[in-house]
Design an enzyme around this catalytic site. Structure first.
Site, short mmCIF file in Angstrom:
data_model
loop_
_atom_site.label_atom_id
_atom_site.label_comp_id
_atom_site.label_asym_id
_atom_site.label_seq_id
_atom_site.Cartn_x
_atom_site.Cartn_y
_atom_site.Cartn_z
N PRO A 191 27.25 -9.08 97.76
CA PRO A 191 26.12 -9.52 96.94
C PRO A 191 26.51 -10.65 95.98
O PRO A 191 25.64 -11.28 95.39
CB PRO A 191 25.72 -8.26 96.15
N GLU A 201 33.86 -0.11 96.18
CA GLU A 201 33.37 -0.95 95.08
C GLU A 201 33.61 -2.43 95.34
O GLU A 201 33.10 -3.29 94.64
CB GLU A 201 34.04 -0.55 93.76
N ASP A 226 9.92 -20.38 115.04
CA ASP A 226 9.96 -19.24 114.11
C ASP A 226 9.53 -19.63 112.72
O ASP A 226 9.62 -20.79 112.34
CB ASP A 226 11.43 -18.78 113.92
N ARG A 279 20.59 -15.50 117.99
CA ARG A 279 19.31 -15.85 118.62
C ARG A 279 19.03 -17.36 118.60
O ARG A 279 18.18 -17.84 119.32
CB ARG A 279 18.16 -15.07 117.97
#
Ligand code: ADE
Length: 259
Positions: A92, A119, A172, A157
């Site tokens: 993150p 962690e 897309d 893809r």
């Protein structure tokens, strides 16, 4: 292209290799996926891969050595196969990825993806052995595995031949910095809702124009940040203006009817 994934949970990656677009691409050799378990590179009897954090606090931190050795083995195997792979750590704290990043990632010969657990990982591993740090969004997953799979799906893809229809990936949402237009299939009328008549007209130019306008309108309504970031060409601006004028006309008409 080649993916090597460093993970304590290699079985999770069956989601990608069992069925679907990515599984087909892997079977056809458009991309390859190899997993490397840091536990296999631990040298103690317990095969330890984590330890308590210096300075205290909750949770465990993944140790440098098993990860370093797993990454080295993955890079070596990639090099032997002729792929000069870069190393990315999923977390993150990484740079948030968007569609343009997926295109850049797809253009590289190979990636070693490091999926962290607990962690986090010892910062010194990131400093010395990781080239890039990627996030798939501003939320926290319990490990990097799902994030690595998300990236691999979005990238594989895009590889030529991965999708049935050559244009599918370009059309897309986000393919052109815009959201996708709406889609319809049979029947023509369902639950009182009909298909926009232009789609039944057989007029391919009119259909293409309508789809472009819908993509522009949706992006303007739902993600104006995307429109601001990419800017608009003259034709697109004219299409969007035409929609706005239509809306203004409809609003004025409604007002007239109401008064
Ligand atoms: N690992 C945990 N959360 C993540 C996220 N949002 N993106 C990438 N890797 C992660």
């Amino acid at each position: 292209m080649r993916f090597d994934v460093v993970t304590l949970f290699p079985e999770q990656f069956r989601i990608l290799s069992d069925e679907g677009v990515v599984a087909r691409a892997l079977k056809r050799g458009l991309a390859s996926l190899t997993t490397w378990n840091p536990r296999d590179f631990a040298t103690d009897a317990q095969r330890t891969v984590d330890d308590r954090p210096y300075g205290g606090g909750p949770g465990m931190v993944m140790k440098v050595a098993p990860l370093r050795e797993a990454i080295a083995a993955a890079k070596h195997a990639a090099a032997v196969a002729g792929h000069d792979s870069r190393v990315a750590y999923l977390s993150p704290q990484g740079r948030r990825l968007a569609q343009a990043d997926m295109q850049r990632i797809a253009a590289a010969p190979g990636w070693v993806l490091v999926a962290g657990r607990y962690e986090g990982v010892d910062e010194r591993l990131l400093e010395a052995h990781v080239d890039e740090e990627w996030s798939i969004g501003d939320y926290v997953l319990s490990g990097g595995e799902l994030a690595a799979m998300v990236v691999m799906d979005a990238v594989i893809r895009l590889l030529p031949g991965a999708l049935g229809h050559a244009d599918s990936a370009a059309q897309d949402s986000h393919g052109d910095g815009l959201l996708d237009c709406p889609h319809y299939t049979r029947p023509e009328l369902i639950d009182g809702r009909s298909v926009p008549p232009v789609l039944l007209s057989g007029d391919h130019a009119a259909i293409a124009r309508w789809r472009r306008q819908q993509a522009l309108v949706r992006t303007w309504q739902r993600r104006p940040d995307l429109l601001r970031a990419r800017g608009l060409g003259e034709d697109d601006r004219a299409l969007l203006d035409e929609f706005m004028r239509g809306r203004a006309g409809t609003a004025a008409e409604q007002e007239r009817n109401e008064t």
